[in-house]
Design an enzyme around this catalytic site. Structure first.
Site, PDB file in Angstrom:
ATOM      1  N   GLU A 383       0.866  -1.189  -0.288  1.00 15.52           N
ATOM      2  CA  GLU A 383       0.219  -0.033   0.088  1.00 15.52           C
ATOM      3  C   GLU A 383       0.879   0.966   0.126  1.00 15.52           C
ATOM      4  OE1 GLU A 383      -2.657  -0.303   3.135  1.00 15.52           O
ATOM      5  OE2 GLU A 383      -4.154  -1.615   2.073  1.00 15.52           O
ATOM      6  N   ASN A 437      -5.128  -5.000  -2.315  1.00 13.85           N
ATOM      7  CA  ASN A 437      -5.657  -5.144  -1.287  1.00 13.85           C
ATOM      8  C   ASN A 437      -7.177  -4.455  -1.438  1.00 13.85           C
ATOM      9  OD1 ASN A 437      -3.287  -6.010  -0.353  1.00 13.85           O
ATOM     10  ND2 ASN A 437      -2.608  -3.665   0.805  1.00 13.85           N
ATOM     11  N   TYR A 443     -14.965  -0.921   3.190  1.00 14.50           N
ATOM     12  CA  TYR A 443     -14.514   1.041   2.996  1.00 14.50           C
ATOM     13  C   TYR A 443     -14.753   1.431   2.109  1.00 14.50           C
ATOM     14  CZ  TYR A 443     -10.974  -0.607   6.513  1.00 14.50           C
ATOM     15  OH  TYR A 443     -10.098  -0.615   7.761  1.00 14.50           O
TER      16      TYR A 443
END
Length: 754
Positions: A383, A437, A443
């Protein structure tokens, strides 16, 4: 011969930066290793944890050397995150990086016939040159894996090269059914009198091959006929021993275990092990446990591996750093395919020393773990685009990838992309394979977005092997209800989410791997959501390893071949209404459901079975059965379900758009997106917005609504989020009203730049 002396008993410890003592402090606390000072505050929910420099001290007698010129090393198995080692008042080594082995030759500082003082200063303070810089987990401090003394003759297998074992084994299967073992070792101070003898023994201890080489030219290739392959269901291990011989005497000896396997990845077939397409389906794992922090014993590591094996997973992503040799050993023995990575995560620090730290941590990861057959992938970052992209960031990744290939051309490299990484990002094609991811359904977006997103990527990039490196959602066992929904934190929603994801993955063999985030709940002192602060609660199993959530069993139904039946909702034990839904996970069919001794229904199906049953007043006994395997639970019919079943703030979340107005004040959802000079807007970073208390207050409310994260400068997850803009964060949110970003911008452009 070498001797290894464990020094884990009776250390003196002080949780203060008191400086270097010149004698063993009697007033310090006595502790045993492994030890961390964050065993409680690292996840107890008090909003932070102790990040400082602390001190450990111990005395030891000088090991006796049977031969003149012998050497004594101190070996630290890991020290979070920076450590300085002193012997008798003299610094012998300073190490940056909290997850790897490091050693130092202390021979010349040891006193004959006297006790020696060993002192180690550990620090988990933030430092610009050390990764991880910012991440969604606790950076525990301490000597959490143990310390050894190693005594070796003057001529010995190398102990100084990045903490490695001094022996490297590369087994390769041959078409004829045998295998070749490429062997090399590194000897310190050899002369013409020394040779290295190699012995390869099978799992029953029988020698199947051997070789002899001069100690100054040790590389050799050895043939093993009729070699057994290392496979997921039969992880066959050989033991390779290198003995350093001087005429008729063995001076030093090292042994490692090795496995013979071939592997590759194909954009359409996914992962291929020993020539057989084998989609990797498994979990990610952090190395901490409730009220132990990361100070785990060998037994703790093996317990984790056994719980994962029971699940039926065949792969583990070891996040986000080098794990214990004990856990890699367990993975070798149990047949897991491992993704091992360094803590280059979230944000790249521009300090050139930070990049050198990445390089050194990658060298340590590969050199220390080269011989583990379970490891098939080296991960170079996670990330990292949260902190933005730059030409330097791309070049740093290319350099790391090249380093992996230089040190280990036998394995594949990989990367875990944050969800917002563009489909056509320059970050693609750096590593051999990639993963994303994605948290669609938690989210951002809906859980049904996952399959189509990957299908679209696969169609646009048919040459790229793509996987799912993280996916998941919070599941807190207190919360229950008949209509689970995103962000209610209920055990039921987590189970429904994973029901969907297990099916999505099962239908897409082109995905080379998938890793649930996470196997176990884990410490993240910065978090405060869902009524459980200090932890990430996305685990399939609780942080104390005591309870498997319902979501655990959907994967067991898909992945474990052993017959199983599981009734969901056992903790949803008090239910209102005349009828209720009963869900059963099973890899058997059909499944029969009995209520209060009477057969309610028999269903044929695949993995998930849904029954609607009538409840009588009082307690009801429910039994599910398939092929003689049973599971039972009791449900009490009540007038009103307990209030503890509902997250207090969730009632407001159900108000939808009205709730956004309620918490944010007036919103103009039709406002134009304008960027006047001298004013703030949604493209400014959080760090820039924090210069204005008014702007920060507005944006903090928006971020809390969108992501449920608290934004407090200098605290919690600030370091990870400070380089992000509101517009970037909103891309990661879920259920945001149309026009909300424009309305937020309209508020910010009224505020002058500070």
């Amino acid at each position: 011969m070498r001797t290894i002396i464990c020094l884990n008993e009776d250390w003196k410890f002080i949780q203060q930066d008191v400086g270097l003592p010149n004698a063993l402090p009697t007033e310090w606390e006595t502790v045993q290793l492994p030890h961390t000072w964050n065993a409680v505050d690292g996840h107890d929910g008090n909003g932070g944890y102790d990040r400082r420099r602390c001190w450990y001290a111990k005395t030891f007698p000088t090991p006796k050397q049977p031969l003149a010129g012998g050497r004594t090393y101190v070996e630290v198995l890991a020290a979070g995150q920076q450590a300085t080692v002193y012997v008798n008042g003299t610094e012998v080594v300073y190490h940056e990086g909290g997850y790897s082995i490091f050693r130092a030759d202390i021979t010349d500082l040891c006193k004959d016939g006297e006790e020696n003082l060993l002192v180690i200063a550990c620090s988990n303070e933030e430092k610009s040159s050390v990764y991880p810089q910012a991440a969604d987990f606790t950076f525990y401090g301490g000597l959490y894996r143990g310390v050894n003394l190693i005594s070796v003759p003057e001529t010995h297998f190398d102990l100084d090269y990045y903490g490695g074992p001094g022996l490297q084994v590369t087994p390769k299967p041959c078409d004829c059914g045998g295998a070749v073992f490429e062997l090399t070792s590194w000897v310190v101070n050899p002369d013409e009198n020394f040779t290295v003898e190699y012995s390869i023994k099978d799992a029953d201890g029988r020698e199947v091959a051997c070789a002899s080489r001069p100690a100054d030219n040790t590389a050799v290739t050895v043939s093993v006929p009729d070699a057994q392959l290392w496979e997921i269901d039969r992880p066959y291990l050989y033991t390779v021993t290198a003995s350093l011989i001087r005429r008729n005497e063995t001076y030093d000896e090292v042994s490692v275990r090795a496995g013979v396997r071939s592997f590759s990845c194909d954009p359409d077939k996914g992962f291929i092990l020993n020539g057989v397409p084998t989609p990797l389906r498994g979990v990610s794992r952090h190395q901490d446990k409730l009220y132990k922090g990361n100070a785990l014993t060998r037994e703790d590591h093996y317990e984790d591996a056994e719980i994962i094996k029971e699940l039926g997973a065949n792969t583990i992503r070891l996040a986000h750093y080098q794990h214990s040799q004990d856990f890699y050993d367990a993975c070798d023995e149990m047949g897991f395919v491992i993704w091992a990575e360094i803590p280059f995560i979230s944000v790249m620090n521009q300090d050139p020393a930070a990049h050198q730290n990445c390089i050194s941590q990658m060298k340590e990861l590969i050199i220390q773990n080269y011989n583990h057959p379970s490891i098939c992938f080296w991960g170079i970052s996670n990330e990292i685009l949260i902190g933005g992209i730059s030409e330097q960031l791309v070049e740093n990744h290319k350099e790391l990838n090249a380093l992996c290939k230089q040190l280990d051309p036998t394995r594949l490299t990989t990367i875990a992309h944050v969800s917002m990484t563009p489909v056509d990002s320059p970050m693609h094609h750096i590593t051999d394979v990639i993963s994303y991811n994605h948290y669609f359904g938690w989210y951002t977006g809906k859980m049904t977005d996952n399959g189509p997103w990957f299908d679209d990527f696969h169609a646009k990039h048919p040459d790229i092997c793509v996987g799912v490196s993280e996916y998941g959602c919070e599941g807190i066992m207190t919360y229950h209800g008949p209509n689970p929904a995103c962000k209610d934190y209920s055990e039921e929603y987590q189970a429904r989410y994973h029901e969907h994801m297990a099916k999505v993955l099962d239908e897409r063999p082109y995905l080379w791997s998938s890793h649930v985030w996470n196997m176990f709940d884990f410490g993240c002192a910065a978090r405060n959501e869902g009524g459980v602060a200090g932890r990430n609660n996305k685990g399939l199993v609780t942080m104390d390893r005591k309870t498997k959530k319902d979501s655990y069993y959907i994967y067991k139904a898909y992945w474990n071949k052993e017959p199983m039946v599981h009734l969901c909702g056992k903790r949803y034990a008090m239910r209102a209404g005349d009828t209720t839904e009963i869900r059963v996970y099973s890899n058997q069919s059909p499944v029969s459901l009995t209520v209060n001794g009477e057969l309610a229904e028999v269903q044929a199906g695949d993995k998930v079975f849904c029954f609607t049953v009538a409840l009588k007043d009082g307690v009801n006994l429910i039994t599910a059965e398939a092929n003689g395997i049973k599971d039972t639970m009791t449900i009490e019919k009540v007038e009103t379900e307990p209030s503890i079943y509902v997250l207090p703030e969730y009632g407001e979340r159900q108000e939808g758009v009205a709730n956004w107005f309620k918490l944010m004040g007036d919103l103009d959802l039709k406002a134009p997106m304008e960027f006047p000079e001298g004013k703030y807007n949604v493209n400014y970073t959080m760090e820039e917005l924090a210069k204005s208390p008014e702007a920060l207050e507005i944006v903090s409310k928006a971020v809390k609504l969108a992501t449920n994260f608290d934004i407090i400068p200098g605290e919690g997850m600030w370091n990870m989020m400070k380089s992000m803009s509101p517009s970037g964060m909103m891309d990661m949110s879920t259920d945001m009203p149309d026009g909300f970003l424009e309305s937020l911008n309209a508020k910010l452009i009224k505020i002058d730049l500070a």
